[in-house]
Design an enzyme around this catalytic site. Sequence first.
Site, PDB file in Angstrom:
ATOM      1  N   ASN A   7      26.089   4.284  -3.597  1.00  0.00           N
ATOM      2  CA  ASN A   7      25.758   3.119  -2.775  1.00  0.00           C
ATOM      3  C   ASN A   7      26.943   2.892  -1.849  1.00  0.00           C
ATOM      4  O   ASN A   7      27.968   2.352  -2.250  1.00  0.00           O
ATOM      5  CB  ASN A   7      25.515   1.907  -3.684  1.00  0.00           C
ATOM      6  CG  ASN A   7      25.049   0.696  -2.901  1.00  0.00           C
ATOM      7  OD1 ASN A   7      25.087   0.685  -1.668  1.00  0.00           O
ATOM      8  ND2 ASN A   7      24.611  -0.326  -3.613  1.00  0.00           N
ATOM      9  N   ARG A  90      21.484   5.170  -1.806  1.00  0.00           N
ATOM     10  CA  ARG A  90      20.761   3.956  -1.431  1.00  0.00           C
ATOM     11  C   ARG A  90      20.849   3.829   0.097  1.00  0.00           C
ATOM     12  O   ARG A  90      21.932   3.872   0.675  1.00  0.00           O
ATOM     13  CB  ARG A  90      21.436   2.750  -2.073  1.00  0.00           C
ATOM     14  CG  ARG A  90      20.787   1.483  -1.603  1.00  0.00           C
ATOM     15  CD  ARG A  90      21.520   0.270  -2.092  1.00  0.00           C
ATOM     16  NE  ARG A  90      20.836  -0.894  -1.581  1.00  0.00           N
ATOM     17  CZ  ARG A  90      21.449  -2.002  -1.204  1.00  0.00           C
ATOM     18  NH1 ARG A  90      22.754  -2.102  -1.279  1.00  0.00           N
ATOM     19  NH2 ARG A  90      20.752  -3.021  -0.749  1.00  0.00           N
ATOM     20  N   ARG A 240      22.923 -17.026   2.532  1.00  0.00           N
ATOM     21  CA  ARG A 240      21.861 -16.976   3.547  1.00  0.00           C
ATOM     22  C   ARG A 240      20.925 -18.167   3.385  1.00  0.00           C
ATOM     23  O   ARG A 240      20.606 -18.565   2.267  1.00  0.00           O
ATOM     24  CB  ARG A 240      21.041 -15.698   3.432  1.00  0.00           C
ATOM     25  CG  ARG A 240      21.811 -14.442   3.739  1.00  0.00           C
ATOM     26  CD  ARG A 240      20.850 -13.250   3.844  1.00  0.00           C
ATOM     27  NE  ARG A 240      21.567 -12.009   3.795  1.00  0.00           N
ATOM     28  CZ  ARG A 240      21.429 -11.104   2.825  1.00  0.00           C
ATOM     29  NH1 ARG A 240      20.562 -11.284   1.837  1.00  0.00           N
ATOM     30  NH2 ARG A 240      22.124  -9.997   2.851  1.00  0.00           N
TER      31      ARG A 240
END
Length: 403
Positions: A7, A90, A240
């Site tokens: 990743n 990923r 977020r």
Amino acid sequence: MKILVINSGSSSIKYQLFQMAEEKVIARGLLEKIGEETSFFNQKSIKADVELKEQISNHEEGINFILKMLTDAKQGVISSVNEIAGIGHRVVHGGEEFKAPVLITDTVIAKIEKYADLAPLHNPANLMGIMACKKYLSHAVQVACFDTAFHHTLTPQAYLYAIPYELYRKYKIRRYGFHGTSHLYVSRRLTGLLNRDKEDLNIITCHLGNGCSITAVEKGMSVDTSMGFTPLEGLVMGTRSGDIDPAIVFYLSQKGYSTEELNDLLNKKSGLLGISGISNDMRNLFEAKERGDEKAKIAIDIFCYRLRKYIGAYLAVLGKTDAVIFTGGIGENQAAIREESLKRLESLGIIINKERNEAAIKGQEMEISDDSSAVRVYVIPTNEEAQIAFDTFEIAQRYENQI
Ligand code: ADP
């Protein structure tokens, strides 16, 4: 067969080395602060745990260093990199094109580059990991596993926004959804746990980590998901905002905020952090709430309320729902969040069992619904790396059989 899962982020590389088909992790590690004066490295393995400070300038050096540590005579777990038969990467954005994990070819690389337009922070970083592995592990099969792929089964009613259709045609503006590997993994685990066919099950999967998303899985297929064109849409997250009225953006723009500032505001300064003014980490918010901090309390309340609204919406999307799954750092570890977000859903068939919920053991797959609940509720720890290793193993085997 050994499969390395990578990743690759903009300044970090996370990895796990699996022995397949056993799905056994033989080493896992993290290299952080690539490109800074001092990079931090740690590796845990069946042989030894290592922590080091190094100066790693870029991803190529980073992958080279990781491979050295994996093959190190003292700390390593393999004698040669040739033992690694496949690498699973990923990749965040696969656009509309990638509907499943794929063998990485030059054409695939070009497309990942193309979709960097849609994921400018992620795809280029993912590509750096791919290119470095191509250099040092040229013998191995490389596979890309996309965060968006599981959601390719959304139909236009779920993926189109009610804006001029032209914008979809011209710029491919639509819902893509993310965290697909995690939603797929936990829904598959539950299918196995219940020993049922995926065609018999409708599941709502709640991935609640720093980023949060919820997916309606009908007969093994994602039919709706809360993240959209970007990961900004949907649930309240660590930093977020999730859903807001888009007109807030125009209003703030008139007040002098630049596009960059607005991006930063909604992605990095909003959510739990923005409301509480304290932290994006749910643990800190619970501590603050205990101390009587009102803003921490309201941040937690908003988080659970939004989640409950989405669960209600997805019950409607699925019609018959068999199970709800909680996963991710918050979903797996915060019993209070699970309880609060399922409140008032009793009449819709979801009854949580307080004792089971509070007794859920970290890292274990547990049922937390009451026996009287029509919809079963589970905590299932996610493991995106295991899903990527599984997919890469499958492709590597197919490839080996061909040659
Ligand atoms: P990421 O999305 O970056 O992988 P995680 O899945 O670890 O992050 O989720 C981070 C969130 O999970 C934080 O809000 C944190 O408070 C919460 N969390 C993680 N581990 C625990 C734990 N052991 N107990 C309580 N909360 C946890």
